[in-house]
Design a protein around this motif. Structure first.
Motif, PDB file in Angstrom:
ATOM      1  N   ASP A 436       7.211  -6.045  19.592  1.00 26.88           N
ATOM      2  CA  ASP A 436       7.759  -6.033  18.232  1.00 26.88           C
ATOM      3  C   ASP A 436       6.646  -5.926  17.203  1.00 26.88           C
ATOM      4  OD1 ASP A 436      10.141  -8.504  19.297  1.00 26.88           O
ATOM      5  OD2 ASP A 436      10.353  -6.332  19.265  1.00 26.88           O
ATOM      6  N   PHE A 437       5.501  -6.547  17.467  1.00 29.56           N
ATOM      7  CA  PHE A 437       4.379  -6.469  16.531  1.00 29.56           C
ATOM      8  C   PHE A 437       3.941  -5.016  16.345  1.00 29.56           C
ATOM      9  CE2 PHE A 437      -0.230  -6.181  15.823  1.00 29.56           C
ATOM     10  CZ  PHE A 437      -0.341  -6.884  14.635  1.00 29.56           C
ATOM     11  N   GLU A 438       3.815  -4.280  17.445  1.00 27.63           N
ATOM     12  CA  GLU A 438       3.390  -2.882  17.340  1.00 27.63           C
ATOM     13  C   GLU A 438       4.437  -2.041  16.624  1.00 27.63           C
ATOM     14  OE1 GLU A 438       1.106  -1.548  21.199  1.00 27.63           O
ATOM     15  OE2 GLU A 438       2.592  -3.085  21.712  1.00 27.63           O
ATOM     16  N   ASN A 439       5.707  -2.220  16.977  1.00 24.38           N
ATOM     17  CA  ASN A 439       6.767  -1.451  16.320  1.00 24.38           C
ATOM     18  C   ASN A 439       6.825  -1.753  14.828  1.00 24.38           C
ATOM     19  OD1 ASN A 439       7.815   0.027  18.554  1.00 24.38           O
ATOM     20  ND2 ASN A 439       8.787  -1.825  19.310  1.00 24.38           N
ATOM     21  N   ALA A 440       6.681  -3.022  14.474  1.00 25.71           N
ATOM     22  CA  ALA A 440       6.672  -3.389  13.060  1.00 25.71           C
ATOM     23  C   ALA A 440       5.475  -2.770  12.349  1.00 25.71           C
ATOM     24  CB  ALA A 440       6.647  -4.913  12.914  1.00 25.71           C
ATOM     25  N   ALA A 441       4.334  -2.706  13.033  1.00 27.11           N
ATOM     26  CA  ALA A 441       3.133  -2.139  12.419  1.00 27.11           C
ATOM     27  C   ALA A 441       3.352  -0.674  12.052  1.00 27.11           C
ATOM     28  CB  ALA A 441       1.950  -2.278  13.373  1.00 27.11           C
ATOM     29  N   TYR A 442       3.939   0.086  12.957  1.00 28.37           N
ATOM     30  CA  TYR A 442       4.183   1.503  12.661  1.00 28.37           C
ATOM     31  C   TYR A 442       5.200   1.669  11.542  1.00 28.37           C
ATOM     32  CZ  TYR A 442       1.360   3.195  16.517  1.00 28.37           C
ATOM     33  OH  TYR A 442       0.292   3.497  17.335  1.00 28.37           O
ATOM     34  N   VAL A 443       6.247   0.864  11.562  1.00 29.90           N
ATOM     35  CA  VAL A 443       7.269   0.961  10.518  1.00 29.90           C
ATOM     36  C   VAL A 443       6.667   0.635   9.156  1.00 29.90           C
ATOM     37  CG1 VAL A 443       9.364  -0.133   9.622  1.00 29.90           C
ATOM     38  CG2 VAL A 443       9.239   0.532  12.032  1.00 29.90           C
ATOM     39  N   VAL A 444       5.939  -0.462   9.057  1.00 28.91           N
ATOM     40  CA  VAL A 444       5.347  -0.866   7.777  1.00 28.91           C
ATOM     41  C   VAL A 444       4.326   0.172   7.309  1.00 28.91           C
ATOM     42  CG1 VAL A 444       3.858  -2.585   6.674  1.00 28.91           C
ATOM     43  CG2 VAL A 444       5.792  -3.323   8.085  1.00 28.91           C
ATOM     44  N   PHE A 445       3.544   0.714   8.221  1.00 30.48           N
ATOM     45  CA  PHE A 445       2.576   1.746   7.865  1.00 30.48           C
ATOM     46  C   PHE A 445       3.260   2.944   7.216  1.00 30.48           C
ATOM     47  CE2 PHE A 445       0.435   5.705   9.392  1.00 30.48           C
ATOM     48  CZ  PHE A 445      -0.703   5.623   8.587  1.00 30.48           C
ATOM     49  N   VAL A 446       4.355   3.435   7.822  1.00 32.43           N
ATOM     50  CA  VAL A 446       5.043   4.608   7.288  1.00 32.43           C
ATOM     51  C   VAL A 446       5.715   4.283   5.955  1.00 32.43           C
ATOM     52  CG1 VAL A 446       6.898   6.268   7.708  1.00 32.43           C
ATOM     53  CG2 VAL A 446       5.360   5.633   9.567  1.00 32.43           C
ATOM     54  N   VAL A 447       6.329   3.103   5.848  1.00 31.00           N
ATOM     55  CA  VAL A 447       6.987   2.736   4.589  1.00 31.00           C
ATOM     56  C   VAL A 447       5.951   2.586   3.471  1.00 31.00           C
ATOM     57  CG1 VAL A 447       8.440   1.042   3.421  1.00 31.00           C
ATOM     58  CG2 VAL A 447       8.890   1.611   5.807  1.00 31.00           C
ATOM     59  N   LEU A 448       4.824   1.939   3.777  1.00 31.17           N
ATOM     60  CA  LEU A 448       3.750   1.829   2.778  1.00 31.17           C
ATOM     61  C   LEU A 448       3.266   3.199   2.331  1.00 31.17           C
ATOM     62  CD1 LEU A 448       1.209  -1.021   3.684  1.00 31.17           C
ATOM     63  CD2 LEU A 448       2.354  -0.638   1.494  1.00 31.17           C
ATOM     64  N   LEU A 449       3.196   4.110   3.278  1.00 32.92           N
ATOM     65  CA  LEU A 449       2.760   5.462   2.966  1.00 32.92           C
ATOM     66  C   LEU A 449       3.680   6.111   1.937  1.00 32.92           C
ATOM     67  CD1 LEU A 449       0.437   7.233   3.959  1.00 32.92           C
ATOM     68  CD2 LEU A 449       1.949   8.115   5.736  1.00 32.92           C
ATOM     69  N   THR A 450       4.996   5.893   2.076  1.00 39.53           N
ATOM     70  CA  THR A 450       5.924   6.467   1.097  1.00 39.53           C
ATOM     71  C   THR A 450       5.707   5.862  -0.284  1.00 39.53           C
ATOM     72  OG1 THR A 450       7.702   4.851   1.516  1.00 39.53           O
ATOM     73  CG2 THR A 450       7.651   6.824   2.895  1.00 39.53           C
ATOM     74  N   ARG A 451       5.395   4.565  -0.342  1.00 40.53           N
ATOM     75  CA  ARG A 451       5.148   3.928  -1.635  1.00 40.53           C
ATOM     76  C   ARG A 451       3.927   4.546  -2.305  1.00 40.53           C
ATOM     77  NH1 ARG A 451       7.429  -1.384  -1.308  1.00 40.53           N
ATOM     78  NH2 ARG A 451       9.214  -1.208   0.072  1.00 40.53           N
ATOM     79  N   VAL A 452       2.890   4.763  -1.518  1.00 38.72           N
ATOM     80  CA  VAL A 452       1.652   5.317  -2.070  1.00 38.72           C
ATOM     81  C   VAL A 452       1.858   6.762  -2.501  1.00 38.72           C
ATOM     82  CG1 VAL A 452      -0.710   5.982  -1.475  1.00 38.72           C
ATOM     83  CG2 VAL A 452       0.156   3.754  -0.786  1.00 38.72           C
ATOM     84  N   ILE A 453       2.566   7.541  -1.696  1.00 40.76           N
ATOM     85  CA  ILE A 453       2.849   8.935  -2.047  1.00 40.76           C
ATOM     86  C   ILE A 453       3.566   9.013  -3.392  1.00 40.76           C
ATOM     87  CG2 ILE A 453       4.261  10.939  -1.424  1.00 40.76           C
ATOM     88  CD1 ILE A 453       3.616  10.277   1.522  1.00 40.76           C
ATOM     89  N   LEU A 454       4.591   8.166  -3.572  1.00 35.88           N
ATOM     90  CA  LEU A 454       5.362   8.194  -4.813  1.00 35.88           C
ATOM     91  C   LEU A 454       4.589   7.615  -5.985  1.00 35.88           C
ATOM     92  CD1 LEU A 454       8.875   7.125  -3.421  1.00 35.88           C
ATOM     93  CD2 LEU A 454       8.147   9.416  -4.116  1.00 35.88           C
ATOM     94  N   SER A 455       3.825   6.548  -5.737  1.00 35.05           N
ATOM     95  CA  SER A 455       3.098   5.889  -6.832  1.00 35.05           C
ATOM     96  C   SER A 455       1.952   6.748  -7.353  1.00 35.05           C
ATOM     97  CB  SER A 455       2.556   4.539  -6.366  1.00 35.05           C
ATOM     98  OG  SER A 455       3.608   3.664  -6.036  1.00 35.05           O
ATOM     99  N   TYR A 456       1.200   7.370  -6.443  1.00 36.38           N
ATOM    100  CA  TYR A 456       0.021   8.151  -6.826  1.00 36.38           C
ATOM    101  C   TYR A 456       0.308   9.640  -6.945  1.00 36.38           C
ATOM    102  CZ  TYR A 456      -2.652   3.911  -5.624  1.00 36.38           C
ATOM    103  OH  TYR A 456      -3.158   2.625  -5.555  1.00 36.38           O
ATOM    104  N   LYS A 457       1.554  10.051  -6.676  1.00 37.29           N
ATOM    105  CA  LYS A 457       1.937  11.470  -6.711  1.00 37.29           C
ATOM    106  C   LYS A 457       1.008  12.301  -5.829  1.00 37.29           C
ATOM    107  CE  LYS A 457       5.102  10.611  -9.816  1.00 37.29           C
ATOM    108  NZ  LYS A 457       4.950   9.157  -9.911  1.00 37.29           N
ATOM    109  N   LEU A 458       0.827  11.852  -4.602  1.00 34.33           N
ATOM    110  CA  LEU A 458      -0.100  12.510  -3.686  1.00 34.33           C
ATOM    111  C   LEU A 458       0.504  13.800  -3.134  1.00 34.33           C
ATOM    112  CD1 LEU A 458      -1.436   9.423  -1.695  1.00 34.33           C
ATOM    113  CD2 LEU A 458      -2.367  10.481  -3.764  1.00 34.33           C
ATOM    114  N   ASP A 459      -0.370  14.695  -2.724  1.00 30.28           N
ATOM    115  CA  ASP A 459       0.064  15.977  -2.167  1.00 30.28           C
ATOM    116  C   ASP A 459      -0.658  16.209  -0.845  1.00 30.28           C
ATOM    117  OD1 ASP A 459       1.015  18.468  -1.666  1.00 30.28           O
ATOM    118  OD2 ASP A 459       0.028  19.468  -3.345  1.00 30.28           O
ATOM    119  N   PHE A 460       0.084  16.126   0.263  1.00 28.63           N
ATOM    120  CA  PHE A 460      -0.468  16.326   1.596  1.00 28.63           C
ATOM    121  C   PHE A 460      -0.075  17.676   2.187  1.00 28.63           C
ATOM    122  CE2 PHE A 460      -0.257  11.698   1.134  1.00 28.63           C
ATOM    123  CZ  PHE A 460      -1.505  11.311   1.594  1.00 28.63           C
ATOM    124  N   LEU A 461       0.525  18.552   1.378  1.00 27.34           N
ATOM    125  CA  LEU A 461       1.119  19.758   1.940  1.00 27.34           C
ATOM    126  C   LEU A 461       0.069  20.760   2.417  1.00 27.34           C
ATOM    127  CD1 LEU A 461       4.085  20.382  -0.512  1.00 27.34           C
ATOM    128  CD2 LEU A 461       4.031  19.085   1.619  1.00 27.34           C
TER     129      LEU A 461
END
Length: 588
Positions: A436-461
């Protein structure tokens, strides 16, 4: 899991008769949803994870490990003591493809506060304890992507022989129909994929060669009528039905965006991360009792549901079929949806021209219209007689019939009619982890990534063709350490349309040259950074956290998760050395 409906499923011949009808009404349903909800704004960020589990029995006496085919009973018990008596129960349970599988999600979606990150692992632990409590003696709940002996003789409990010559769903040489979930959707999908294709699916995975592996590695199949011998490749592990793909487990995350434009922006940005996170989470090297030369399940699932005919695969000239289709239904995305992504849409996109023009005529912009018109080149696979007649203003089952059987790395999900659910995107490439620790780590990592993308208007395309190359690289053995992936150099300097996904496409936008926008990087560089090359995602996430108000416990939890991701990327992660089937392992 897809669209689950109770009813009488049609066989392929009758399904085919209604294919145009279902596509026609599915498009009408989508247009109605779009026109009713395109201006919906200010939905709050909500998100949730989906974890798929296998039910496993450990037979100490005979020293056997088998998959237990009692998922239906376990599911009924869990739902009966949970959501059926308490709509606010903290966990939800749903069926999955295998009769040895169940799927667990949080009872309610998580919200937008940082403290929610501190509850993900505890909810996963609650799910594991809840399901484990209703299992029989010697049975455990296992989060393992691919059961190593799936398809080997006697891999199920109770044991059933395959029935390749009987009128079953799969006609597999290895996988008994009893291992398929009893819900009619799953056996119907299995049967209709085979009938539409005109032959059994053919999955060939390169075998890992050590000094004891015959060269060439060639198998013989005593029960074969010749079809499998023709399909099996030398030096490959051969599999022949949907169960070898959909019978694996994964970890997924779905996000609700505040608007359709934000959903399209997130869809595009996250699509570039699918290969990266796939390589990071790689956890499935074993197939049908053999060690393979790949680390990920994705290509196996892609082949397991590939219903394309020989004409559609380009093996014969088009005569009876309408399109040459370049990918399986289960594959990477084929077009970006946001204005930013339009200039990077460099993949040939097969679309239904009539549907495309119908969508344009209904006021839907080019990028979204071509996305839907591409999904709708596919036929429906599972049609229920009772669901043929629908109210297109208030139902969306015909749309979802096609939508839910396009299993791509990302899924763009319109709101269901007459609901309080907003525009969503689903992140689908992750392999499930043991703890569960590993699964939670991946989930939190991806969700945090969405926050940063939206907050900083990042472009990874980057060009979609490069994302496809990354996806192939991600599945190779040891890709997380040895692979090189195309990635954007400057993520702070790019197209920012103000999240306006429906404005006119910037076809004329020029850059300094594609080779100057992106370069090949290792996973370690992408995640942890390398001076003079790329600052790294973990440092960016840490910077974001430093500027947010986060309580001490939550901050500590998040940093521990990011530490795991950092170690995975650098190749320094060391799994716990203990019996992975012991209860103590999952409680630690």
């Amino acid at each position: 899991m897809g669209l689950l409906t109770q009813g009488s499923p049609l066989n392929w011949e009758n399904t085919k008769k209604y294919a145009d009808y279902i596509r026609s009404h599915g498009i009408i349903q989508f247009i109605n949803i779009y026109n009713n909800l395109k201006d919906r704004q200010k939905d709050v960020l909500k998100w949730g994870d989906e974890v798929e589990y296998m039910l496993v029995e450990l037979d100490d006496k005979d020293e056997k490990v088998q998959l237990v085919l009692n998922g239906d009973e376990v599911l009924d018990t869990l739902q009966g003591q949970g959501e059926k008596i308490n709509p606010n129960h903290p966990t939800l349970w749903r069926p999955e493809y295998g009769s040895y599988m169940i799927e667990g999600t949080p009872g309610q979606p998580y919200g937008g506060t940082m403290s929610e990150f501190n509850t993900v692992e505890s909810n996963m632990g609650k799910r594991r304890r809840e399901a484990s409590s209703v299992l029989n003696q010697n049975e455990i709940l296992c989060t393992i992507t691919s059961f190593p002996r799936l398809g080997c003789p006697g891999f199920t409990k109770p044991e059933y022989p395959p029935t390749p010559f009987e009128s079953g769903a799969s006609k597999s040489l290895f996988f008994p129909d009893e291992a398929i979930n009893h819900h009619p959707r799953f056996s119907t999908l299995t049967r209709n994929i085979r009938h539409r294709r005109g032959e059994k699916v053919a999955i060939n995975v390169p075998i890992f060669k050590d000094k004891c592996t015959p060269s060439p590695f060639v198998e013989t199949f005593p029960e074969d009528d010749g079809e499998s011998a023709r399909a099996a490749l030398p030096d490959h592990i051969y599999m022949d039905c949907m169960g070898f793909g959909m019978g694996n487990c994964c970890l997924q995350v779905t996000f609700q965006a505040c608007s359709i434009d934000e959903a399209r922006y997130l869809y595009d940005q996250l699509a570039t991360f699918c290969p990266i996170v796939m390589a990071l989470s790689a956890a499935s090297p074993f197939y049908r009792g053999h060690v393979s030369d790949i680390d990920c399940r994705w290509g196996v699932i892609s082949a397991s549901v590939d219903d394309r005919t020989q004409e559609e695969r380009g093996l014969k000239p088009l005569k009876n079929d309408k399109y040459r289709i370049f990918k399986s239904r289960y594959d990477s995305i084929d077009s970006y949806l946001s204005n930013c992504g339009n200039k990077y849409n460099d993949i040939d996109l097969t679309i239904d021209e009539d549907i495309y023009n119908q969508l344009l005529g209904a006021g839907i912009d080019k990028l979204l219209a071509q996305h839907i018109a591409h999904l709708f080149i596919r036929d429906p696979l599972c049609v229920y007689e009772e669901k043929l007649q629908q109210d297109d203003e208030n139902e969306s089952d015909h749309f979802e019939n096609i939508q839910s059987t396009n299993w791509q790395t990302m899924r763009f999900k319109p709101p269901p009619p007459n609901s309080d659910i907003g525009w969503r995107v689903e992140f689908r490439p992750m392999e499930v982890q043991l703890t569960d620790f590993e699964n939670a780590a991946y989930v939190v990592f991806v969700v945090l990534l969405t926050r940063v993308i939206l907050s900083y208007k990042l472009d990874f395309l980057i060009p979609l063709s490069k994302v496809d190359e990354n996806l192939k690289m991600a599945q190779k053995r040891n890709a997380v350490k040895d692979g090189m992936f195309y990635f954007r150099k400057d993520i702070f300097k790019g197209c920012n349309p103000g999240l306006d996904g429906t404005s006119s496409a910037q076809n004329g936008l020029e850059t300094d040259g594609a080779n100057e926008e992106y370069t090949l990087m290792s996973i370690d560089t992408i995640i942890n950074g390398q001076e003079g090359v790329f600052q790294g995602l973990i440092p960016i996430l840490n910077c974001y956290l430093e500027n947010m108000e986060v309580d001490v416990d939550t901050r500590c939890t998040i940093l521990n998760y990011l530490k795991l991701i950092k170690k995975r990327a650098s190749g320094t992660f060391e799994p716990q050395c203990c019996n992975i089937f012991s209860p103590e392992f999952f409680q630690s």
